[in-house]
Write an enzyme that holds these catalytic residues in place. Structure first.
Site, PDB file in Angstrom:
ATOM      1  N   THR A   2       0.859  -1.179   0.000  1.00  0.00           N
ATOM      2  CA  THR A   2       0.000   0.000   0.000  1.00  0.00           C
ATOM      3  C   THR A   2       0.906   1.244   0.000  1.00  0.00           C
ATOM      4  O   THR A   2       1.855   1.305   0.761  1.00  0.00           O
ATOM      5  CB  THR A   2      -0.870   0.025   1.267  1.00  0.00           C
ATOM      6  OG1 THR A   2      -1.520  -1.226   1.368  1.00  0.00           O
ATOM      7  CG2 THR A   2      -1.901   1.126   1.195  1.00  0.00           C
ATOM      8  N   GLY A   3       0.581   2.193  -0.875  1.00  0.00           N
ATOM      9  CA  GLY A   3       1.375   3.418  -0.901  1.00  0.00           C
ATOM     10  C   GLY A   3       2.619   3.314  -1.770  1.00  0.00           C
ATOM     11  O   GLY A   3       3.447   4.223  -1.772  1.00  0.00           O
ATOM     12  N   SER A   4       2.756   2.221  -2.522  1.00  0.00           N
ATOM     13  CA  SER A   4       3.955   2.090  -3.348  1.00  0.00           C
ATOM     14  C   SER A   4       3.793   2.776  -4.701  1.00  0.00           C
ATOM     15  O   SER A   4       4.729   2.863  -5.473  1.00  0.00           O
ATOM     16  CB  SER A   4       4.297   0.612  -3.545  1.00  0.00           C
ATOM     17  OG  SER A   4       3.218  -0.058  -4.146  1.00  0.00           O
ATOM     18  N   GLY A   5       2.589   3.258  -4.987  1.00  0.00           N
ATOM     19  CA  GLY A   5       2.383   4.021  -6.225  1.00  0.00           C
ATOM     20  C   GLY A   5       1.598   3.293  -7.309  1.00  0.00           C
ATOM     21  O   GLY A   5       1.515   3.779  -8.429  1.00  0.00           O
ATOM     22  N   LYS A   6       0.993   2.150  -6.952  1.00  0.00           N
ATOM     23  CA  LYS A   6       0.267   1.362  -7.959  1.00  0.00           C
ATOM     24  C   LYS A   6      -0.891   2.149  -8.569  1.00  0.00           C
ATOM     25  O   LYS A   6      -1.018   2.231  -9.785  1.00  0.00           O
ATOM     26  CB  LYS A   6      -0.293   0.068  -7.342  1.00  0.00           C
ATOM     27  CG  LYS A   6       0.733  -0.818  -6.676  1.00  0.00           C
ATOM     28  CD  LYS A   6       0.121  -2.123  -6.198  1.00  0.00           C
ATOM     29  CE  LYS A   6      -0.945  -1.994  -5.127  1.00  0.00           C
ATOM     30  NZ  LYS A   6      -0.517  -1.496  -3.831  1.00  0.00           N
ATOM     31  N   SER A   7      -1.725   2.709  -7.686  1.00  0.00           N
ATOM     32  CA  SER A   7      -2.906   3.419  -8.191  1.00  0.00           C
ATOM     33  C   SER A   7      -2.506   4.638  -9.012  1.00  0.00           C
ATOM     34  O   SER A   7      -3.106   4.921 -10.049  1.00  0.00           O
ATOM     35  CB  SER A   7      -3.807   3.851  -7.037  1.00  0.00           C
ATOM     36  OG  SER A   7      -4.337   2.722  -6.402  1.00  0.00           O
TER      37      SER A   7
ATOM     38  N   GLU B 168      -7.532  -3.190  -7.767  1.00  0.00           N
ATOM     39  CA  GLU B 168      -7.941  -4.138  -6.726  1.00  0.00           C
ATOM     40  C   GLU B 168      -9.378  -4.639  -6.888  1.00  0.00           C
ATOM     41  O   GLU B 168     -10.229  -4.421  -6.039  1.00  0.00           O
ATOM     42  CB  GLU B 168      -7.786  -3.496  -5.343  1.00  0.00           C
ATOM     43  CG  GLU B 168      -6.326  -3.241  -5.021  1.00  0.00           C
ATOM     44  CD  GLU B 168      -6.098  -2.971  -3.550  1.00  0.00           C
ATOM     45  OE1 GLU B 168      -6.760  -3.624  -2.727  1.00  0.00           O
ATOM     46  OE2 GLU B 168      -5.269  -2.112  -3.246  1.00  0.00           O
TER      47      GLU B 168
END
Lengths: 321, 286, 268
Positions: free
Chosen positions: B43-48, B175
């Site tokens: 979470t927060g790694s930049g996927k979105s 997701e």
């Protein structure tokens, strides 16, 4: 959209930050009342001086206050013009004819168009507008060749000028005072202070604690809601909603496509939240203890005494003169 | 080439006034046909943020994203010449929560909303809706229902149908299986493989479930702290030692195979992909 | 001793099919019990009934020997804490410390005690460095940890985790499971509600719900051995268990392999 900050609080260490929010709210009210009681230009200038001294000691940059004044610029300008034009007592200080001719009309149009297209390139938009308006007025009064379309008369009287000035200073003082409060008090502290001050209203069945709880939940959820609104906007943009374009009918549809999901999600959220609060033994209206309590210091007493003195002297001056 | 990222950086101001880099120097190419890609990372790694660049919802701070020949840069919108909207029809993006997009009174109206925004006629849009509702495994009878009285899994299907009806060339899903139970998850994944195989579309899925990655993906992208740290085949990814550094799990089938190998002190001659494969291997050993 | 006793409990939402029908269940003091079922099996409804957020159509619930009704509901809520599914929708406070304090404020704890407990329990869930942080600066897992701290501070005898991990990423999920193990060790009765059998096998007992009915209830070991029920439950079987079933079907038996697969099923 991770940069949402509620309120205008900027951290600091001056005496304004050490004060109890209750005393700050009371002091604000005392000074506001004083400002309203004052009736002459010289007195209100002294009051402005006092406010500037508070700013100075409080270590608040005047530029921050100027930013707070920005939204009410239009109001200030409107009252100023209104006062100048309609009060026609006292000495005549300025008198000129404003004449519109067939030659000045296109020139004025050109100026307006030029202003419209160049205004985005300056950082001082408001000042630029003022200069433009002043320029047009000067043109109207001094330059009138060709055949005349219409002619009017502009008179400015001393009372009008003074009245306009007076009201403007008064508004500036009031906005500055409230900006000082919001700049130096966290929204949560402000909320707690208000709750304590409003507590006596319990007599007339207004529950200050409940109001404070509602405000505090609003403060908690506004960033979440804004973040969500942004995501909904992106989700609908992915379905071809172009928020920058569209006819009026499309615009309505665009807004509905944002509002409906917002409402649905918010209802679900408030339902969940109510469950979570109840599950943690929250009962509306029941007595609760508090993690944060307020403490009154010497500085609060002295500030209140000072403000009471200001109010007392203002009243005295008003009665004496 | 459908989508090409070149040296893409994306940053925004964070709470403390400093800039937060959500994406750092991303270089990436996505093909139009035949890819089944999973995008993973904490979470927060930049996927979105990464997928929001794929249909020009956000513009890179520096670098460029080229989508079907149209180059998107930081100042693209200011120039005002490039229409971004048509790109969103070609790259369909489904958000994580169906609640973000459902808003009409009926499922039908909701599904035709997208196509109509892109200029499809009412009749054609309805025709498409009848088609896609079947694709997502729901009955035509659902078209009359209100999208708000559906179960979580059904809402998700309707939201996917709304994007499919736009007939995008590439389908991106943020997701899609989170919050669903195992059955709901498997049904949806089967749906995505169908879309991928039958319609020959490239499908990109963001997920936290390594079993999905291992079982379905032909290519996997790993994001870590804003950087694209891996781009390749899932089988190779799970045999590297970087998995732990990137805070990723190991697929169940791999972990049970390893445990069996370790505890029985043997070595299977291949890495099984399904439990049936493993069964055959174990049968041989015993 | 049974801390929760549920007898013939039935419930239905307005004009909908029965969400729960004739549920009987008892929870022993200090045990960890999992309520396992797929979406729509009625498991979350059950948790809301236990803390009195919903009212049963028929049947009764006893908590610590007291029947749950309108008079007793507030006292019973003092004994039960619940961590809900959505981390965002249960964070009441403006900051972490405010949120941990919320329950204690409601129970009228003294200010000094509140401050002390915030310190103690934020440390227990490793959130002591975040006390002044606002929720939008936290991850989902961190928010759930704050919720746990708030409930631990209220010193409830029972804690229900209502799909508390289902919206988290694997890392957040794993950390919450670790805290649950610790809470159980400290003697608190734990009820976890989940659709994930991997999580359920960690508990002492498992109850399987299907379409509002209890279809199985027993020690974790026994439930895992009950092949028939598991197959009919629509749940996703654990891979080691699946492999064991395949081996059984093929009449292959190897005690060593069987033992290893059993250990793996139990996540050991």
């Amino acid at each position: 959209m991770k940069n949402i900050i509620i309120g205008q609080f900027i951290p600091g260490t001056s005496f304004l930050y050490k004060m109890d929010p209750r005393s700050k709210i009371i002091a604000l009210m005392l000074l506001m009342v004083s400002t309203f009681i004052l009736s002459s230009v010289s007195h209100i200038l002294i009051m402005l001086g006092v406010v500037l001294v508070i700013l100075k000691i409080g270590g608040i940059p005047v530029t921050r206050i100027a930013r707070g004044l920005k939204p009410i610029m239009i109001l200030l300008l409107f009252t100023f013009t209104f006062q100048i034009i309609f009060i026609k007592t006292g000495n005549l200080v300025f008198d000129t004819d404003l004449t519109l001719t067939y030659i000045t009309l296109p020139i004025i149009l050109l100026i307006v168009i030029f202003w419209y297209f160049t205004k985005r390139y300056t950082r001082f938009k408001f000042l630029y507008l003022l200069i433009t308006v002043f320029g047009i007025l000067t043109l109207l009064s001094l330059y009138n060749p060709g055949s005349i379309i219409s002619s009017s008369h502009l008179e400015i009287y001393q009372d009008g000028l003074e009245g306009a000035f007076f009201i403007m200073i008064r508004l500036i003082i009031i906005v500055t005072l409230s900006t000082i409060l919001t700049l130096t008090t966290k929204p949560t502290d402000l909320n707690l202070g208000l709750e304590k001050i409003l507590k006596p209203l319990g007599i007339i069945r207004i529950n200050a604690e409940e109001i404070a709880m509602i405000i505090s939940i609003a403060l908690r959820y506004i960033p979440t809601l804004l973040d969500e609104a942004n995501k909904i906007m992106l989700a609908q943009a992915s379905r071809g909603v172009d928020f920058s374009e569209g006819k009026f009918k499309d615009k309505i549809m665009q807004i509905i496509s944002l509002l409906v999901p917002m409402f649905i999600i918010s209802f679900k959220r408030s339902d969940d939240l109510a469950n979570a609060m109840e599950a943690r033994s929250f009962v509306p209206g029941k007595r609760r203890t508090r993690l944060h309590t307020l403490s009154w210091h010497n500085i609060d007493t002295s500030v209140i005494v000072f403000c009471v003195l200001v109010l007392a002297s203002v009243i005295t001056v008003r009665i004496m003169l | 080439m459908a989508i090409k990222f070149e040296q893409v950086n994306f940053s925004y101001p964070s709470f403390d006034g400093t800039n937060f880099s959500a994406l750092k120097d991303i270089n990436l190419e996505i093909n139009e046909f035949g890819e089944f890609i999973t995008l993973i990372g904490e979470t927060g790694s930049g996927k979105s943020t990464l997928v929001q660049h794929m249909n020009a919802l956000v513009r890179p701070t520096t670098g460029s994203v080229t989508i079907y020949g149209i180059k998107i840069e930081n100042d693209t919108k200011k120039k005002g010449k490039v229409k971004l909207n048509p790109l969103r029809q070609r790259v369909g993006l489904v958000f994580q929560f169906p609640e973000y997009q459902l808003f009409e009174e009926t499922v039908l109206k909701d599904i035709i909303f997208g196509p109509k925004n892109f200029g499809v006629s009412n009749e054609d849009a309805i025709k498409r809706a009848k088609e896609v509702i079947k694709h997502v495994g729901l009955d035509e009878e659902y078209l009359k229902r209100s999208p708000f009285n559906l179960s979580g899994g059904e809402k998700k299907r309707v939201s996917i149908a709304g994007i499919l009806a736009m007939e995008p060339d590439i389908l991106v899903l943020d997701e899609p299986t989170s919050g669903l139970d195992p059955k709901g998850r498997d049904d949806l994944l089967k749906l995505f493989t169908d879309i991928h195989r039958k319609l020959n579309k490239t499908v990109i899925i963001i997920t936290h479930d390594m079993n999905t990655v291992y079982k379905y993906a032909s290519r996997v992208l790993v994001m870590n702290d804003g950087s694209l740290v891996y781009d390749g085949k899932p089988t190779e990814l799970f045999s590297t030692n970087n998995i732990e550094n990137w805070n990723l799990d190991i697929p169940d089938i791999i972990s049970i195979t390893r445990q069996l190998e370790e505890r029985l002190n043997i070595k299977f001659n291949s890495q099984p992909k399904t439990i049936e494969d493993l069964f055959i291997l174990v049968k041989e050993v015993i | 001793m049974n801390i929760i006793e549920i007898k013939d409990l039935s419930f239905s939402y307005q004009d909908e099919i029965q969400a729960l029908s004739n549920v009987n269940l008892s929870v022993k003091k200090g045990e960890w019990i999992s309520i396992l079922g797929h979406n729509g099996s009625g498991k979350s409804t059950l948790s809301k009934l236990i803390i009195g957020l919903l009212k049963a159509d028929s049947g009764k619930i006893l908590v610590d020997g007291v029947i749950l009704n309108e008079e007793s509901v507030h006292d019973i809520r003092r004994k039960i804490g619940i961590v809900f599914q959505n981390p965002d929708n249960q964070f009441v406070g403006v900051t972490v410390e405010d949120d941990i304090a919320f329950g204690m404020e409601n129970l009228c704890f003294q200010q000094s005690e509140i401050i002390e407990k915030i310190k103690e329990y934020s440390k227990k869930v490793d959130m002591s460095d975040y006390l002044k942080k606002e929720p939008h600066a936290l991850s989902g897992g961190q928010k759930q940890r704050v919720a746990i701290a708030g409930i631990l501070a209220m010193k409830t005898d029972i804690i229900i985790f209502d799909e508390a991990t289902s919206m988290l990423d694997p890392k957040g999920r794993a950390s919450i499971m670790e805290y649950i193990k610790e809470i159980k060790k400290a003697g608190v009765t734990v009820i976890t509600i989940t659709h994930d059998m991997k999580e359920a096998v960690l508990s002492d007992r498992i109850v399987i719900l299907k379409e509002g009915r209890v279809i199985a209830c027993g020690e974790t070991n026994d439930i895992l051995n009950d092949k028939e029920t598991l197959n009919s439950s629509n749940l996703e079987l654990l891979l080691p268990l699946k492999l064991q079933y395949l081996l059984d079907e093929a009449n292959i038996s190897n005690d060593k392999v069987k033992d290893i697969l059993w250990q793996l099923s139990l996540n050991k």
